[in-house]
Design a protein around this motif. Structure first.
Motif, PDB file in Angstrom:
ATOM      1  N   THR A 128       0.736  -1.147  -0.099  1.00 45.14           N
ATOM      2  CA  THR A 128      -0.147  -0.273  -0.042  1.00 45.14           C
ATOM      3  C   THR A 128       0.935   1.288   0.052  1.00 45.14           C
ATOM      4  OG1 THR A 128      -1.787  -1.180   1.260  1.00 45.14           O
ATOM      5  CG2 THR A 128      -1.998   1.149   1.407  1.00 45.14           C
ATOM      6  N   LEU A 129       0.528   2.292  -0.998  1.00 49.34           N
ATOM      7  CA  LEU A 129       1.418   3.459  -0.845  1.00 49.34           C
ATOM      8  C   LEU A 129       0.678   4.581  -0.547  1.00 49.34           C
ATOM      9  CD1 LEU A 129       4.270   4.375  -1.948  1.00 49.34           C
ATOM     10  CD2 LEU A 129       3.407   4.660  -4.416  1.00 49.34           C
ATOM     11  N   ARG A 130       1.075   5.379   0.276  1.00 49.46           N
ATOM     12  CA  ARG A 130       0.055   6.695   0.831  1.00 49.46           C
ATOM     13  C   ARG A 130       1.534   7.744   0.641  1.00 49.46           C
ATOM     14  NH1 ARG A 130      -3.415   4.220  -0.033  1.00 49.46           N
ATOM     15  NH2 ARG A 130      -4.823   3.125   1.296  1.00 49.46           N
ATOM     16  N   LEU A 131       1.227   8.509  -0.467  1.00 52.68           N
ATOM     17  CA  LEU A 131       2.004   9.676  -0.425  1.00 52.68           C
ATOM     18  C   LEU A 131       1.144  10.912  -0.175  1.00 52.68           C
ATOM     19  CD1 LEU A 131       3.264   8.732  -4.231  1.00 52.68           C
ATOM     20  CD2 LEU A 131       4.579   8.376  -1.968  1.00 52.68           C
ATOM     21  N   SER A 132       2.001  11.892  -0.016  1.00 48.95           N
ATOM     22  CA  SER A 132       1.430  13.333   0.159  1.00 48.95           C
ATOM     23  C   SER A 132       1.064  13.190   1.699  1.00 48.95           C
ATOM     24  CB  SER A 132       0.149  13.830  -0.550  1.00 48.95           C
ATOM     25  OG  SER A 132       0.908  14.049  -1.836  1.00 48.95           O
ATOM     26  N   HIS A 133       1.449  12.336   2.532  1.00 43.24           N
ATOM     27  CA  HIS A 133       1.133  12.071   4.069  1.00 43.24           C
ATOM     28  C   HIS A 133       2.088  12.710   4.953  1.00 43.24           C
ATOM     29  CE1 HIS A 133      -1.920   9.467   2.537  1.00 43.24           C
ATOM     30  NE2 HIS A 133      -2.240   8.776   3.611  1.00 43.24           N
ATOM     31  N   ARG A 134       1.690  13.752   5.430  1.00 43.08           N
ATOM     32  CA  ARG A 134       2.612  14.345   6.418  1.00 43.08           C
ATOM     33  C   ARG A 134       2.836  13.755   7.774  1.00 43.08           C
ATOM     34  NH1 ARG A 134       2.423  18.423  10.091  1.00 43.08           N
ATOM     35  NH2 ARG A 134       0.166  18.853   9.730  1.00 43.08           N
ATOM     36  N   ILE A 135       3.955  13.353   8.083  1.00 39.82           N
ATOM     37  CA  ILE A 135       4.050  12.589   9.416  1.00 39.82           C
ATOM     38  C   ILE A 135       3.969  13.634  10.641  1.00 39.82           C
ATOM     39  CG2 ILE A 135       5.546  10.991  10.793  1.00 39.82           C
ATOM     40  CD1 ILE A 135       6.714  10.174   8.218  1.00 39.82           C
ATOM     41  N   ILE A 136       3.076  13.236  11.455  1.00 41.37           N
ATOM     42  CA  ILE A 136       2.987  14.167  12.774  1.00 41.37           C
ATOM     43  C   ILE A 136       3.739  13.627  14.021  1.00 41.37           C
ATOM     44  CG2 ILE A 136       1.447  15.067  14.447  1.00 41.37           C
ATOM     45  CD1 ILE A 136      -0.606  15.251  11.942  1.00 41.37           C
ATOM     46  N   ASP A 137       3.587  12.480  14.120  1.00 42.59           N
ATOM     47  CA  ASP A 137       4.216  11.625  15.188  1.00 42.59           C
ATOM     48  C   ASP A 137       4.570  10.315  15.090  1.00 42.59           C
ATOM     49  OD1 ASP A 137       5.217  11.909  17.900  1.00 42.59           O
ATOM     50  OD2 ASP A 137       3.252  10.893  18.662  1.00 42.59           O
ATOM     51  N   VAL A 138       5.571   9.795  15.719  1.00 40.16           N
ATOM     52  CA  VAL A 138       5.791   8.463  15.534  1.00 40.16           C
ATOM     53  C   VAL A 138       6.094   7.822  17.016  1.00 40.16           C
ATOM     54  CG1 VAL A 138       7.459   6.442  14.871  1.00 40.16           C
ATOM     55  CG2 VAL A 138       7.002   8.605  13.420  1.00 40.16           C
ATOM     56  N   ALA A 139       5.370   6.682  17.446  1.00 41.65           N
ATOM     57  CA  ALA A 139       5.791   6.372  18.578  1.00 41.65           C
ATOM     58  C   ALA A 139       5.691   4.947  18.781  1.00 41.65           C
ATOM     59  CB  ALA A 139       4.691   6.993  19.608  1.00 41.65           C
ATOM     60  N   ARG A 140       5.723   4.138  19.824  1.00 44.01           N
ATOM     61  CA  ARG A 140       5.986   2.610  20.031  1.00 44.01           C
ATOM     62  C   ARG A 140       5.107   2.384  21.502  1.00 44.01           C
ATOM     63  NH1 ARG A 140       9.705  -1.306  22.293  1.00 44.01           N
ATOM     64  NH2 ARG A 140       9.429  -3.632  21.148  1.00 44.01           N
ATOM     65  N   ASP A 141       3.997   1.934  21.183  1.00 49.16           N
ATOM     66  CA  ASP A 141       3.181   1.329  22.454  1.00 49.16           C
ATOM     67  C   ASP A 141       3.836   0.293  23.452  1.00 49.16           C
ATOM     68  OD1 ASP A 141       2.509  -0.849  21.442  1.00 49.16           O
ATOM     69  OD2 ASP A 141       0.499   0.275  20.560  1.00 49.16           O
ATOM     70  N   ALA A 142       3.328  -0.093  24.574  1.00 47.09           N
ATOM     71  CA  ALA A 142       3.769  -0.915  25.597  1.00 47.09           C
ATOM     72  C   ALA A 142       3.914  -2.348  24.815  1.00 47.09           C
ATOM     73  CB  ALA A 142       2.806  -0.845  26.690  1.00 47.09           C
ATOM     74  N   ALA A 143       2.814  -2.674  23.758  1.00 47.06           N
ATOM     75  CA  ALA A 143       2.748  -3.844  23.399  1.00 47.06           C
ATOM     76  C   ALA A 143       3.688  -3.911  22.090  1.00 47.06           C
ATOM     77  CB  ALA A 143       1.319  -4.064  22.997  1.00 47.06           C
ATOM     78  N   GLY A 144       4.610  -3.096  21.978  1.00 42.18           N
ATOM     79  CA  GLY A 144       5.452  -3.028  20.600  1.00 42.18           C
ATOM     80  C   GLY A 144       4.890  -2.744  19.583  1.00 42.18           C
ATOM     81  N   GLN A 145       3.690  -2.087  19.382  1.00 40.33           N
ATOM     82  CA  GLN A 145       3.183  -1.642  18.298  1.00 40.33           C
ATOM     83  C   GLN A 145       3.850  -0.203  17.682  1.00 40.33           C
ATOM     84  OE1 GLN A 145       1.477  -4.342  16.091  1.00 40.33           O
ATOM     85  NE2 GLN A 145      -0.085  -2.902  15.939  1.00 40.33           N
TER      86      GLN A 145
END
Length: 410
Positions: A128-145
């Motif tokens: 799946t390709l998703r262009l023109s998507h501005r990244i706001i935040d990246v995180a990793r939760d307690a479950a490792g996701q």
């Protein structure tokens, strides 16, 4: 903010060379992959590379042609996906190519062929390709996701491949997000700097350099690589061009990757020539010639005039002491110049430095202490020479990470 997209095995940040290769490899291996990029089009840096024809690999690529704090790190990935493997992929897609210089392979038609090939490879892996998507935040939760929040929604997956490149060519959308994310997840970053970039000089040097602007010559430059027991010398012999601001050309771009602020650059204007013996030979054969005439036999006319004015007395060669010619020979063989800096990321082809390789597995590019986090391509402290090496690192590192994700999804 709209939908939350789960159900993916991996999120790839960056639709460039390394990102598309990682996504295609993982997808074809059975992983459910989404590629997210803020750009409107995939592979923008690929499209402008090699004068629009993309120097997509170098058949001689090996760890020795890469700069890294760990010179051995690249060996594993480069061995597992070789230039021959990428050529096989290119041929499978019936893309015509040619060898422009020793080992350097280019598209016959356009770099668009490589981008289209990678997109077809991704499509065959149902990426799946998703262009023109501005990244706001990246995180990793307690479950490792991993949770990637964009201005079009949130994406969730147990693996995250960071392939957002370095800081070079900001007009194409380059940012420091890879380095920022590395630090956020506790990975060290080797100080980034522009590489494969023209050198610039201060106003005092430009005064005499500007009359030479546009002049080119084949020269040799020896660079110091590594430190301690791993220290070695690397010599490049190629074209150099004088510009209004300093020096450019292939040999200067190569040297720039090793150059550190405050260091001089030592240029051999007569590579492969015994300068002292040659000048004495000319003096013997043409004793009535002047200094400019002598140097014009060895250098471009304007450069000959410059060196004659700076280092030779007026008059015929017959009257010049051999010691004077010996001194000129030393200058021609080891001309020391002191760059003020570089043209910066605006003109740099790649970024030197990046995510510290000590924090990554050389086998699959995964962060040693952060499961599921992969760093690939230019984001990593592995910088190739000019001539297709950086693309080969993108393909190899992307392939390594993609394979690892595919194995886990199975």
């Amino acid at each position: 903010m709209t939908a939350q997209a789960a159900g993916f095995d991996a999120i790839v940040l960056g639709a460039g060379a390394a990102g598309l290769m990682a996504a295609a490899t993982a997808g074809q291996g059975g992983a459910r992959v989404v590629v997210v990029d803020h750009a409107q089009h995939a592979g923008r840096k690929i499209l402008i590379s090699g004068g629009g024809r993309c120097n997509f690999t170098n058949m001689d690529a090996g760890a020795g042609q890469f700069i890294s704090a760990n010179p051995h790190f690249a060996k594993s990935a480069l061995a597992r996906f070789t230039p021959a493997d990428f050529v096989a992929l290119v041929q499978r897609h019936r893309i015509p190519w040619h060898e422009k210089a020793a080992g350097q392979l280019f598209c016959d038609r356009s770099a668009r062929d490589i981008v289209d090939m990678l997109l077809r490879e991704c499509a065959s892996g149902q990426v799946t390709l998703r262009l023109s998507h501005r990244i706001i935040d990246v995180a990793r939760d307690a479950a490792g996701q991993y949770r990637v929040e964009t201005d079009h929604g949130v994406f969730l997956a147990p693996s995250l491949i960071v392939a957002t490149g370095g800081l070079s060519i900001p007009r194409l959308g380059a940012t420091g997000i890879a380095h920022d994310l590395a630090r956020r997840f506790g990975l060290r970053v080797v100080a980034p700097a522009p590489a494969l970039v023209p050198l610039v000089f201060g106003a005092q040097d430009r005064e005499w350099m500007e009359p030479l602007a546009g002049l080119s010559a084949t020269v040799g430059i020896t660079c110091q690589a590594g430190a301690g027991r791993q220290a070695r010398q690397v010599t490049f012999r190629d074209g150099m061009v004088f510009t209004h601001r300093g020096l450019s050309g292939p040999v200067i771009l190569q040297a720039s990757s090793y150059w550190q602020p405050g260091q001089p650059v030592e240029i051999d204007l007569l590579p492969g020539v015994d300068a002292a013996a040659r000048l004495l030979e000319i003096k013997r054969d043409r004793p009535r010639a002047g200094g400019v005439a002598m140097l014009s036999m060895l250098l471009p006319q304007r450069l000959a005039q410059f060196f004659a004015a700076a280092h030779l007395p007026e008059g015929q060669l017959a009257g010049m002491p051999d010691a004077v010619l010996a001194n000129v020979a030393r200058v021609l063989s080891a001309w020391r110049l002191n760059p003020h800096g570089t043209e910066g990321y605006v003109k740099a082809e790649v970024t030197r430095g990046g995510v510290d390789t000590d924090c990554l597995s050389s086998r699959d590019m995964e962060a040693r202490d952060v499961p599921g986090l992969f760093m690939v391509g230019e984001a990593v402290d592995v910088t190739g020479w000019l001539g297709g090496y950086n693309f080969q690192w993108a393909w190899a590192s992307g392939y390594a990470a993609g394979q690892a994700v595919a194995e886990r999804s199975g």
